[in-house]
Design an enzyme around this catalytic site. Structure first.
Site, PDB file in Angstrom:
ATOM      1  N   ALA A 180       0.838  -1.207   0.000  1.00 16.86           N
ATOM      2  CA  ALA A 180       0.000   0.000   0.000  1.00 16.86           C
ATOM      3  C   ALA A 180       0.870   1.253   0.000  1.00 16.86           C
ATOM      4  O   ALA A 180       1.935   1.264   0.620  1.00 16.86           O
ATOM      5  CB  ALA A 180      -0.910  -0.005   1.222  1.00 16.86           C
ATOM      6  N   PRO A 181       0.467   2.306  -0.739  1.00 14.62           N
ATOM      7  CA  PRO A 181      -0.797   2.441  -1.490  1.00 14.62           C
ATOM      8  C   PRO A 181      -0.760   1.870  -2.906  1.00 14.62           C
ATOM      9  O   PRO A 181      -1.711   2.055  -3.663  1.00 14.62           O
ATOM     10  CB  PRO A 181      -0.977   3.964  -1.537  1.00 14.62           C
ATOM     11  CG  PRO A 181       0.404   4.510  -1.538  1.00 14.62           C
ATOM     12  CD  PRO A 181       1.227   3.578  -0.687  1.00 14.62           C
ATOM     13  N   GLY A 182       0.345   1.218  -3.298  1.00 11.76           N
ATOM     14  CA  GLY A 182       0.355   0.514  -4.572  1.00 11.76           C
ATOM     15  C   GLY A 182       1.108   1.179  -5.699  1.00 11.76           C
ATOM     16  O   GLY A 182       1.152   0.645  -6.812  1.00 11.76           O
ATOM     17  N   CYS A 198      11.486   5.309   3.818  1.00  6.28           N
ATOM     18  CA  CYS A 198      11.434   6.766   3.605  1.00  6.28           C
ATOM     19  C   CYS A 198      11.773   7.470   4.920  1.00  6.28           C
ATOM     20  O   CYS A 198      11.086   8.397   5.336  1.00  6.28           O
ATOM     21  CB  CYS A 198      10.080   7.214   3.070  1.00  6.28           C
ATOM     22  SG  CYS A 198       8.678   6.753   4.119  1.00  6.28           S
TER      23      CYS A 198
END
Length: 462
Positions: free
Chosen positions: A249-251, A377
């Protein structure tokens, strides 16, 4: 460039990060003064947006040049329909080394005059405005008592989340992010029957001017931070392979992997949250990607205890995948712009054990000769270089590999890795260049450096 305060963190988190960026290896290499300068630059640049917008183009559906021209036409239409009297010149440039990336410069910070009529939005909404978004109604926490549709207002971001929803004014810690026109009146925004939806304030004079991509060519362009696109290319998916995206997610990365391999093969996407899996499936359908299989599943349990038990979905037998992307859940301290984080030190430090559980599953699911890419991140050593050192020590079958493209800096000192190992890592470190505006440098050069904080490691399973 520095118009906002440094990112607001709990004192214990600031001290922890300072210890990370002023560790003994760094101090021995660059000295105390330079290490401290870099740390304070990091805290400052995190509260500001990057100097460009990165768009990943669906080059499996159209050529990059065709998408660039269509995007230019759509954004010009957006300008003509907008309420702003000023016309902004649109520059859309291809990245010289990444074949599916378009770059748009961000104009800012700009001299925008504050007005007496003020709307206050939540910190997340404020961050989105700084990257080109309008203010959506759910993000508004305070507005003038008699605000009606058509009123011109100044928009402020509530840094500490202390503004009471429905307030008529707020004098707490906040920052100005630009001016806009109210699309709804106060009564509509704060109605008690059901939450308001849609745009609450349309930005006409944002502090940082960049296009809004809401509804713009949804099947051809995808807003994605440059390092995230790089991670997909570093993975190196090839047609016909079976690839696992463990925390999908989010893909965005899932769809990118499928597009890079020409939608030939299978991309398995796992995530623990059901509605996020539904979103991945919707995106795959919109992008005409048939190779994606998305499942709601905990990736730490994705290895089957019975190797002979073969099913279409998870759990999978060991050595089921040619390549694995582990874009791990992390503390997210590299995200920009981010003016404030209310997380405790315990929360910031809670991710390393989970990342290691996921690593164990990833290595078992990877075929011999397969590639594992680990990314985050965040900017901490514990979640990045220390995890690499731990993985190399824990899994003798893993070796670090060169990355292509390699446009970030090398790994950070402090985890006991050799210079050769650090050169194979890719750490996007905006604090290293953020004070050098490089206005004469071409946009792609600035774009490669002025990014979110991000980390990539690539392993081969021998």
């Amino acid at each position: 460039m520095s118009i906002f305060p440094r990112i607001s963190l709990k004192p214990e988190v600031t001290e922890h990060l300072k210890g990370v960026f002023l560790n003994k290896e760094v101090l021995d290499a660059v000295g105390h003064q330079e290490a401290e300068r870099r740390f304070h630059k990091l805290l400052t640049c995190l509260s500001h947006p990057p100097s460009y917008t990165c768009v990943r183009a669906s080059t499996h559906l159209a050529s990059l040049e065709e998408i660039r021209l269509k995007l230019g036409e759509e954004l010009k239409k957006q300008q003509m329909c907008g309420s702003s009297a000023e016309e902004v010149s649109l520059q859309i440039l291809p990245h010289p080394r990444i074949p599916d990336v378009l770059l748009l410069p961000v104009d800012g910070p700009r001299p925008v005059k504050q007005l007496s009529s003020e709307v206050v939005v939540g910190a997340q909404c404020g961050n989105a405005v700084l990257r080109g978004a309008h203010v959506f109604a759910p993000g508004i926490v305070a507005s003038p008592k008699y605000m009606k549709a058509g009123d011109v207002v100044s928009v402020f971001s509530d840094l500490e989340g202390k503004c009471t929803r429905g307030a008529t004014s707020f004098q707490g810690k906040r920052v100005f992010v630009g001016n806009g026109v109210a699309e709804m009146g106060r009564s509509s925004i704060f109605c008690t029957d059901e939450p308001a939806k849609g745009i609450g304030v349309r930005m006409i004079e944002p502090l940082y001017q960049s296009p809004s991509f809401d509804g713009v060519l949804p099947n051809l362009v995808f807003l994605q931070n440059l390092p995230s696109v790089v991670a997909g290319h570093v993975l190196g998916p090839r047609p016909g392979e079976r690839i696992l995206d463990m925390c999908a997610a989010p893909g965005g990365k899932t769809c990118h992997i499928a597009a890079v391999m020409g939608d030939q093969g299978e991309v398995v996407a796992l995530d623990r949250i059901r509605n996020k899996i539904d979103r991945i499936r919707q995106n795959a359908q919109m992008l005409h990607l048939r190779s994606i299989r998305a499942y709601c599943f905990n990736s730490t349990q994705a290895v089957s205890s019975d190797p002979a038990h073969v099913t279409e979905g998870p759990p999978f037998p060991p050595e089921s995948f040619d390549r694995v992307l582990l874009d791990a859940p992390c503390s997210g301290l590299g995200q920009r712009p981010n003016m404030a984080s209310t997380w405790s030190l315990k929360e910031i430090c809670s991710y390393q054990p989970l990342q290691r559980k996921l690593f164990h599953a990833a290595v078992r699911l990877l075929k011999k000769g397969g590639v594992l890419v680990y990314s985050t991140c965040t900017v901490t050593l514990a979640e990045n270089e220390e995890q690499v050192a731990w993985a190399l020590d824990t899994f003798p079958c893993l070796t670090l590999q060169p990355q292509e493209p390699h446009i970030g800096a090398e790994g950070m000192l402090g985890a006991g890795l050799s210079p050769e190992q650090l050169r194979l890592l890719q750490r996007f470190s905006p604090e290293l260049i953020w004070d050098q505006t490089e206005t004469t440098a071409p946009l792609p050069c600035r774009a490669d450096r002025d990014t979110i904080g991000f980390f990539i490691a690539k392993f081969l399973k021998n």
